[in-house]
Design a protein around this motif. Structure first.
Motif, PDB file in Angstrom:
ATOM      1  N   LEU A 293       8.854  -5.334 -28.678  1.00 28.21           N
ATOM      2  CA  LEU A 293       9.835  -4.446 -28.042  1.00 28.21           C
ATOM      3  C   LEU A 293       9.875  -3.095 -28.740  1.00 28.21           C
ATOM      4  O   LEU A 293      10.039  -3.002 -29.953  1.00 28.21           O
ATOM      5  CB  LEU A 293      11.223  -5.077 -28.080  1.00 28.21           C
ATOM      6  N   SER A 294       9.740  -2.049 -27.948  1.00 26.87           N
ATOM      7  CA  SER A 294       9.921  -0.683 -28.434  1.00 26.87           C
ATOM      8  C   SER A 294      11.094  -0.061 -27.693  1.00 26.87           C
ATOM      9  O   SER A 294      11.304  -0.335 -26.513  1.00 26.87           O
ATOM     10  CB  SER A 294       8.656   0.145 -28.181  1.00 26.87           C
ATOM     11  N   MET A 295      11.857   0.777 -28.394  1.00 30.16           N
ATOM     12  CA  MET A 295      12.912   1.522 -27.713  1.00 30.16           C
ATOM     13  C   MET A 295      12.509   2.979 -27.598  1.00 30.16           C
ATOM     14  O   MET A 295      12.165   3.625 -28.587  1.00 30.16           O
ATOM     15  CB  MET A 295      14.252   1.435 -28.433  1.00 30.16           C
ATOM     16  N   ASN A 296      12.546   3.484 -26.386  1.00 30.06           N
ATOM     17  CA  ASN A 296      12.341   4.900 -26.157  1.00 30.06           C
ATOM     18  C   ASN A 296      13.573   5.667 -26.634  1.00 30.06           C
ATOM     19  O   ASN A 296      14.701   5.269 -26.366  1.00 30.06           O
ATOM     20  CB  ASN A 296      12.087   5.134 -24.666  1.00 30.06           C
ATOM     21  N   GLN A 297      13.329   6.776 -27.331  1.00 27.59           N
ATOM     22  CA  GLN A 297      14.431   7.562 -27.882  1.00 27.59           C
ATOM     23  C   GLN A 297      15.462   7.985 -26.856  1.00 27.59           C
ATOM     24  O   GLN A 297      16.631   8.156 -27.187  1.00 27.59           O
ATOM     25  CB  GLN A 297      13.872   8.842 -28.532  1.00 27.59           C
ATOM     26  N   ALA A 298      15.043   8.146 -25.595  1.00 26.36           N
ATOM     27  CA  ALA A 298      15.980   8.578 -24.559  1.00 26.36           C
ATOM     28  C   ALA A 298      17.119   7.588 -24.371  1.00 26.36           C
ATOM     29  O   ALA A 298      18.183   7.948 -23.857  1.00 26.36           O
ATOM     30  CB  ALA A 298      15.256   8.787 -23.244  1.00 26.36           C
ATOM     31  N   THR A 299      16.921   6.343 -24.779  1.00 26.77           N
ATOM     32  CA  THR A 299      17.950   5.324 -24.615  1.00 26.77           C
ATOM     33  C   THR A 299      19.156   5.594 -25.511  1.00 26.77           C
ATOM     34  O   THR A 299      20.278   5.210 -25.182  1.00 26.77           O
ATOM     35  CB  THR A 299      17.354   3.934 -24.898  1.00 26.77           C
ATOM     36  N   ILE A 300      18.918   6.250 -26.637  1.00 27.88           N
ATOM     37  CA  ILE A 300      20.020   6.711 -27.502  1.00 27.88           C
ATOM     38  C   ILE A 300      19.874   8.234 -27.655  1.00 27.88           C
ATOM     39  O   ILE A 300      19.613   8.750 -28.733  1.00 27.88           O
ATOM     40  CB  ILE A 300      20.041   5.976 -28.859  1.00 27.88           C
TER      41      ILE A 300
ATOM     42  N   LYS B 123      16.106 -12.010 -22.808  1.00 32.27           N
ATOM     43  CA  LYS B 123      16.491 -12.839 -21.668  1.00 32.27           C
ATOM     44  C   LYS B 123      15.662 -12.556 -20.418  1.00 32.27           C
ATOM     45  O   LYS B 123      15.347 -13.471 -19.657  1.00 32.27           O
ATOM     46  CB  LYS B 123      17.975 -12.616 -21.355  1.00 32.27           C
ATOM     47  N   GLU B 124      15.338 -11.285 -20.176  1.00 30.03           N
ATOM     48  CA  GLU B 124      14.796 -10.884 -18.881  1.00 30.03           C
ATOM     49  C   GLU B 124      13.294 -10.613 -18.872  1.00 30.03           C
ATOM     50  O   GLU B 124      12.668 -10.664 -17.813  1.00 30.03           O
ATOM     51  CB  GLU B 124      15.525  -9.622 -18.384  1.00 30.03           C
ATOM     52  N   VAL B 125      12.712 -10.274 -20.027  1.00 29.67           N
ATOM     53  CA  VAL B 125      11.312  -9.843 -20.056  1.00 29.67           C
ATOM     54  C   VAL B 125      10.455 -10.757 -20.929  1.00 29.67           C
ATOM     55  O   VAL B 125       9.394 -11.241 -20.491  1.00 29.67           O
ATOM     56  CB  VAL B 125      11.194  -8.385 -20.550  1.00 29.67           C
ATOM     57  N   ALA B 126      10.894 -11.001 -22.147  1.00 28.06           N
ATOM     58  CA  ALA B 126      10.072 -11.736 -23.118  1.00 28.06           C
ATOM     59  C   ALA B 126       9.604 -13.103 -22.632  1.00 28.06           C
ATOM     60  O   ALA B 126       8.470 -13.512 -22.951  1.00 28.06           O
ATOM     61  CB  ALA B 126      10.832 -11.867 -24.439  1.00 28.06           C
TER      62      ALA B 126
END
Length: 281
Positions: free
Chosen positions: A6-13, A272-275
């Motif tokens: 899992l990576s978080m794109n900076q736009a999310t925060i 829950k939804e992707v992994a």
């Protein structure tokens, strides 16, 4: 520990600066981050590269290049040069994917066909720069509601047709669930993208209606909307793609939430939804 893919794109925060982003994600157990150029440029490229290296995080993508649908002239030259700069910045992080939001209709124009042709022309100009840097230009098809102002490429099939003349190492596609889930041909297009070696990044978030007042900010945590992540994720996995999966959410309520809470909720919704539909790496 957060799922390692899992990576978080900076736009999310969005309101986090680069230091806050890196600290938030490392504290939450993330292994990867998707960067945006503005927070990078706020501290300077050399400093940003060192900060990311010191954090131990991988860089899954750099956002965003593109916006080169205008006619030939000074503005187009500036845009092409800016994309060349972004290719170099992406490579500086050891990142191999520069996401392209290609642009919509130039002011006063109704010529979508011409806009798409100018995207092809821009890719032809940038192909060798991308190959030299080891960076893939990842065309991102956007939902049709953004067709005129942000991206005249609306389907994965259109993106693949644009990419087709070019080396897959130089030009690929972004598979973003929010933008392409509605397309009746999406599963066939994902399979085609796999056969052609074009999937540069897989991005996830959810889609629900009614939209927010600003439709740009209508992306949601996985599981809060109508997207079937099982079918899409299994289709991407079936191509052999095994890179980081990036969560990118534009939503004012999410942006107003403390960063650590967002990081935790993204990880939980991903698990829950992707992994469950992605092979263990």
């Amino acid at each position: 520990m957060t799922n390692p893919i899992l990576s978080m794109n900076q736009a999310t925060i969005k309101y986090a600066d680069l230091r806050q982003t890196l600290d938030t994600l490392t504290a939450a157990g993330y292994r990867s981050v998707g960067l945006w150029r503005e927070p990078v440029e706020a501290v300077g490229l050399d400093t940003a590269v060192k900060m990311v290296a010191d954090s131990g995080l991988r860089v899954s993508t750099m956002c965003r290049g593109g916006f080169f649908t205008m006619p030939e002239g000074a503005a187009r030259r500036a845009s092409i040069d800016d994309n060349r700069k972004l290719i170099e910045e992406t490579a500086a992080f050891g990142c191999k994917v520069l996401v392209l939001v290609v642009g919509g209709l130039p002011e006063g124009s109704k010529d979508l066909i011409g806009a798409r042709a100018r995207v092809a022309d821009a890719l032809a100009e940038l192909e060798q720069d991308a190959l030299a840097a080891g960076v893939t230009l990842a065309i991102e098809p956007l939902h049709p509601m953004y067709c005129t102002d942000r991206a005249c490429v609306s389907t994965l099939g259109q993106a693949l047709d644009l990419a087709a003349p070019f080396d897959p190492k130089a030009v690929g596609v972004t598979v973003d669930t929010f933008h392409i889930f509605w397309d009746p041909q999406v599963l066939d297009s994902i399979a085609r993208a796999g056969r052609e070696g074009r999937i540069a990044t897989y991005q996830v978030c959810d889609y629900r209606t009614p939209f927010e007042k600003d439709v740009l900010l209508s992306r949601h945590y996985m599981g809060e909307g109508v997207i079937d992540f099982k079918s899409l994720t299994e289709a991407v996995a079936a191509t052999g793609c095994r890179g980081d999966i990036e969560c990118e959410i534009f939503n004012q309520a999410v942006w107003d939430t403390p960063f650590d809470q967002v990081a935790a909720k993204v990880a939980d919704s991903f698990d829950k939804e992707v992994a469950p539909y992605w092979p263990v790496r």
